[in-house]
Structure formats: C-alpha cells, structure tokens
Design a protein around this motif. Structure first.
Motif, PDB file in Angstrom:
ATOM      1  N   LEU A  68       0.854  -1.183   0.000  1.00  0.00           N
ATOM      2  CA  LEU A  68       0.000   0.000   0.000  1.00  0.00           C
ATOM      3  C   LEU A  68       0.894   1.238   0.000  1.00  0.00           C
ATOM      4  N   TRP A  69       0.884   1.982  -1.131  1.00  0.00           N
ATOM      5  CA  TRP A  69       1.707   3.175  -1.309  1.00  0.00           C
ATOM      6  C   TRP A  69       0.872   4.439  -1.136  1.00  0.00           C
ATOM      7  N   ASN A  70       1.501   5.465  -0.552  1.00  0.00           N
ATOM      8  CA  ASN A  70       0.939   6.811  -0.532  1.00  0.00           C
ATOM      9  C   ASN A  70       2.067   7.816  -0.714  1.00  0.00           C
ATOM     10  N   GLY A  71       1.789   8.887  -1.465  1.00  0.00           N
ATOM     11  CA  GLY A  71       2.812   9.865  -1.777  1.00  0.00           C
ATOM     12  C   GLY A  71       2.442  11.273  -1.351  1.00  0.00           C
ATOM     13  N   PRO A  72       3.327  12.240  -1.648  1.00  0.00           N
ATOM     14  CA  PRO A  72       3.067  13.635  -1.285  1.00  0.00           C
ATOM     15  C   PRO A  72       1.957  14.225  -2.151  1.00  0.00           C
ATOM     16  N   PRO A  73       1.466  15.414  -1.794  1.00  0.00           N
ATOM     17  CA  PRO A  73       0.423  16.056  -2.614  1.00  0.00           C
ATOM     18  C   PRO A  73       0.867  16.210  -4.065  1.00  0.00           C
ATOM     19  N   LEU A  74      -0.078  16.063  -4.963  1.00  0.00           N
ATOM     20  CA  LEU A  74       0.106  16.190  -6.412  1.00  0.00           C
ATOM     21  C   LEU A  74       0.900  15.042  -7.032  1.00  0.00           C
ATOM     22  N   SER A  75       1.290  14.042  -6.224  1.00  0.00           N
ATOM     23  CA  SER A  75       2.054  12.915  -6.785  1.00  0.00           C
ATOM     24  C   SER A  75       1.149  11.920  -7.502  1.00  0.00           C
ATOM     25  N   GLY A  76      -0.156  11.906  -7.156  1.00  0.00           N
ATOM     26  CA  GLY A  76      -1.066  10.938  -7.748  1.00  0.00           C
ATOM     27  C   GLY A  76      -0.954   9.551  -7.147  1.00  0.00           C
ATOM     28  N   ILE A  77      -0.116   9.391  -6.117  1.00  0.00           N
ATOM     29  CA  ILE A  77       0.063   8.083  -5.471  1.00  0.00           C
ATOM     30  C   ILE A  77      -0.771   8.070  -4.201  1.00  0.00           C
ATOM     31  N   VAL A 121       7.067  13.337  -8.741  1.00  0.00           N
ATOM     32  CA  VAL A 121       7.068  14.463  -7.808  1.00  0.00           C
ATOM     33  C   VAL A 121       7.996  14.128  -6.644  1.00  0.00           C
ATOM     34  N   PRO A 122       8.967  15.022  -6.323  1.00  0.00           N
ATOM     35  CA  PRO A 122       9.837  14.740  -5.178  1.00  0.00           C
ATOM     36  C   PRO A 122       9.062  14.832  -3.869  1.00  0.00           C
TER      37      PRO A 122
END
Length: 464
Positions: A346-355, A367-368
C-alpha cells in the motif's frame, strides 16, 4: 518401536519427572481406568479412517496418562539427528548453507518427534533423535515427485532443495524440525523462504488440528519464540465439514482426491530489521497428521539477503533503516519497486504525486517528496513500513584538467568544468559559472551545486 506411548512413555516419565508422586505407583496401573471401548466408539462416531485408528488410540492413552498423573511438560529443544547428511552445528555467522547448496544440512540442526496436535507449537512434548536418514533428503531441481509431478527450480539461486519428512504413502505421526541460528546484519536482514508441500487428504478428520502441517517460526537471540511472524500451514481436506486449509498457500488436488499439494513454489519473506546487531533462530517444522494415518512432507529452500528498493529496474537502494533516500535523474519518472514476497503493498505519496492507496509492487513517481509504503505479508503481526525520500538531481558531470598541479613552472592552474544542469555555483569562492580556473597551494576539495528547473544536486572534486 515407533509406537512407544505405553511402556516406553512410562519409562520416559520415570526418568524425566521423578519428582512426581506417580513414580511410586505400579506401572501396570498406569492405564487403570482407561476406557478403550469408549474411545473406539468415539472413533466410530467421528468416522476415523482405518489408517488413523491405531494412532488415535495411542494418543488417547497418552493423554489419559498425562491427565491421570497431572504431568507438566517443559518445552525441550529437539536433539540433533545422528546420520550422515553433513555437519549440523549451530552457526553464528550470517546464514550458513541456508539454501542447502553444499548438498547437506550443514549449518542446520534437525530433529524428529510425533505429532499430537497440529495447531500447537511445538506440537509434541516427546522429542527424540532421528533413527534413520529417510526423514530428510537433498534434491536437485528440477525433478519429479511421485505425487505432485514436476518440481521446478525454487525462486532462489542454486538448484538444491531439502525434503522435510519422509513422504511415505501413509503417515506415522512424524513431525520433523530443522533450525538455524545466525547473526542479523545490514546485508542479510531479509530472510526469504519457499516451500512446496504435499499432504494426504485427511477427509475424515473433524478439524484442522488433526491434519498434516507445516510451520515456519522465529526465535530471538535469547531463544524466546516470537508471536510473529507466524507461518502456520495446515493442509485442506475434500470434506466440506472438515478442514478447508489454513495459512499462506495455494492448493490443488490429485485425481481421486488422494492428496493435496501446492500450486508451484510458495515464496514469502521475513523482515529482520529490528534484529540487526543481534541474532535469530529460524525453525521449520513439517509433520504427518495427529492421528498418524496421513502423511505430510514439504520441499524447502531459503535465502538470506538484504531488503532493497529497485529504481528504474537497475539501481538498488538497500533499506536497513526505516527511511530510504532515493535519488533519480532530473526530468525522469522514477519507477520504484518494493522487494518481492512482502505483499500486499500500500503506497501513498506527497500532494500532487497521484500516489494514493496504490496496491501494486512498483509505482511511477515524478514528484519529489516523502512516499510511504506499507507491506503486510502473511504471518506478520504488524505492517512493515518504509519511508522513501525521493529527490531528483541533474545528471551532473564534473571534471578537473589537470587534477594534479605543480608548485612552479607548467601545470600550476586547473580548469574545473561542470555540465548536465542549467546553473552552477562553485565553492569555496561562491562563483556562479559552468567552469572556473583554480591554483590552490594545498590539496583542496571543491564543491559545485547545480540547478536544473526544480532539480538540484551537488558534487565534489579534489585538486592536489
């Protein structure tokens, strides 16, 4: 004799539990009050298979004696086998022959007992040394198993695997265990294992605690059995009222439903990050059914490795720490793959990353920022987390011409040049330029900081 539960068990009791009051009793009275007719009636009501009836009766006698004299067993360590399959000492270095490529069980210790309850661990209080070598055998893959057919190469390097338990057509209640103790380091904190289990169809057994079994457990450096990870694999049966199978496994059955076996190698991994700098013991146990009439055996292989994330299919970033710093080239999309065998992911990323709540093993990130991955493999108690700090840097190339200077005459200056970005700042000096000319009198390290769009990075170069 394999069936020693009456006289031999009492002999064992005499010497192992001399503090108990029942020692003073006449051994001929040990089964006084045991109602064999009632047990046989119970077997009839349960529909116990003919192959299981002798074992069922002996287990009932054993349990009667234990209850009658209130015997309290201590957990014993399995004794080493005494047969020629290689050195069986316990090794402290990081993993020894974990994949059996030496053609032996060197690095492992092994033992055998008799199964009394497939749901318990350990599932037998009576532990004996192995009488003959048939309980373990090394095989070179691929080969043909008489029940499951073709056994292909395991998922790990090499070609050798270990068969645990004897694989005889009908069970004898045997349970066989192998174990290895090793130090956990930053290069072997991921323990991978794979198995291929075959079990007779115990369709008449009324619950999962009686069927053939397999377990993979871990102890800490003090010998304490960890509650997790806990891989407990119990074979299914064809009866809808019996055991449907428990544990991380995918099963199929033979024509006629005589046996169940895994659909290919079942591969899993154990994260040992928290034990880096200490040691663990891996224990693998395979057994026949608790009523002795149905066999269970398994082919086993394992591998010690590190725990890494793969960038763009090639660059590996080991993850002995919970935060992993990954650098990708500027202007690219970073394909980051988690290690296999730790699914589901289960992945989650920073804002605007789409993850957001992505469940694939790999993600594509442009997105960094900080990405979180949660891994919840079978047998684990709590999810495994890693925090991926993703940055993008220019493809910076730095050179010095020449890199070595003379104190006088020619070659007293060097030209430092950087490329791969849009702007450059050199230090010492805070000079903004793609190149600078330097003439240091002592060995000096120069740092260039580069920026290209939203990407930034730096490199150093030494001039002597």
């Amino acid at each position: 004799m394999r069936y020693f539960f009456v006289s031999n068990l009492l002999f064992f009791i005499l010497f192992s539990f001399s503090q108990n009051s029942f020692i003073k009793k006449n051994l001929s009275d040990s089964l006084a009050g045991f109602n064999e007719s009632l047990v046989r009636l119970e077997m009839l009501k349960k529909g116990v298979d003919v192959k299981d009836q002798k074992g069922y009766l002996e287990v009932a006698k054993k349990e009667f004696i234990i209850r009658k004299y209130n015997i309290k067993f201590k957990e014993e360590e399995f004794k080493p086998f005494n047969f020629k399959l290689g050195n069986q000492n316990v090794y402290a270095p990081p993993c020894v022959n974990e994949g059996f490529e030496l053609g032996s069980i060197a690095g492992w210790t092994a033992s055998v007992g008799q199964n009394t309850n497939s749901c318990n661990y350990p599932n037998t209080p009576t532990l004996t040394s192995l009488a003959n070598p048939q309980h373990l055998a090394i095989f070179t893959t691929p080969f043909t198993d008489p029940i499951a057919g073709n056994i292909p190469n395991s998922p790990f390097p090499g070609s050798r695997v270990l068969r645990i338990n004897d694989g005889t057509p009908s069970g004898n209640g045997d349970v066989v265990k192998i174990r290895q103790t090793f130090n956990v380091t930053s290069s072997n904190f991921l323990y991978e294992f794979a198995y291929f289990m075959i079990a007779e169809n115990a369709s008449n057994h009324n619950n999962c605690c009686n069927v053939p079994l397999m377990s993979v457990r871990v102890r800490d450096c003090l010998g304490n059995l960890l509650s997790c990870p806990n891989f407990s694999i119990l074979a299914p049966t064809s009866s809808s009222t019996a055991c449907s199978g428990i544990g991380p496994a995918s099963w199929t059955n033979t024509p006629g439903n005589t046996h169940y076996y895994n659909v290919g190698w079942q591969k899993y991994s154990i994260d040992l990050t928290q034990y880096i700098g200490s040691c663990v013991t891996i224990e693998v146990m395979v057994g026949d059914c608790a009523w002795w009439g149905h066999a269970g055996y398994a082919y086993f292989d394992s591998n010690c490795t590190d725990f890494g994330f793969v960038l763009n299919g090639s660059s590996i970033f080991p993850a002995p720490n919970y935060t992993v710093n990954i650098t990708a080239p500027c202007g690219t999309t970073a394909n980051i793959a988690a290690p296999g065998g730790l699914n589901p992911y289960l992945w989650n990323g920073p804002p605007l990353s789409g993850i957001n709540n992505v469940t694939t093993q790999a993600i594509n990130a442009s997105v960094p920022g900080m990405y979180t991955i949660q891994m919840t493999p079978p047998g684990i108690c709590n999810p495994i987390y890693r925090y991926i700090n993703l940055t993008f840097t220019p493809n910076l190339v730095v050179s010095a011409t020449p890199a070595t200077l003379c104190s006088s005459g020619t070659n007293t200056t060097s030209t430092l040049t950087a490329s791969g970005a849009s702007s450059y700042t050199w230090n010492p000096g805070n000079i903004i330029s793609p190149s600078i000319i330097v003439s240091p009198t002592v060995t000096t390290i120069y740092t260039v900081s580069a920026v290209s769009g939203s990407c930034s990075g730096s490199q150093t170069i030494q001039v002597t």
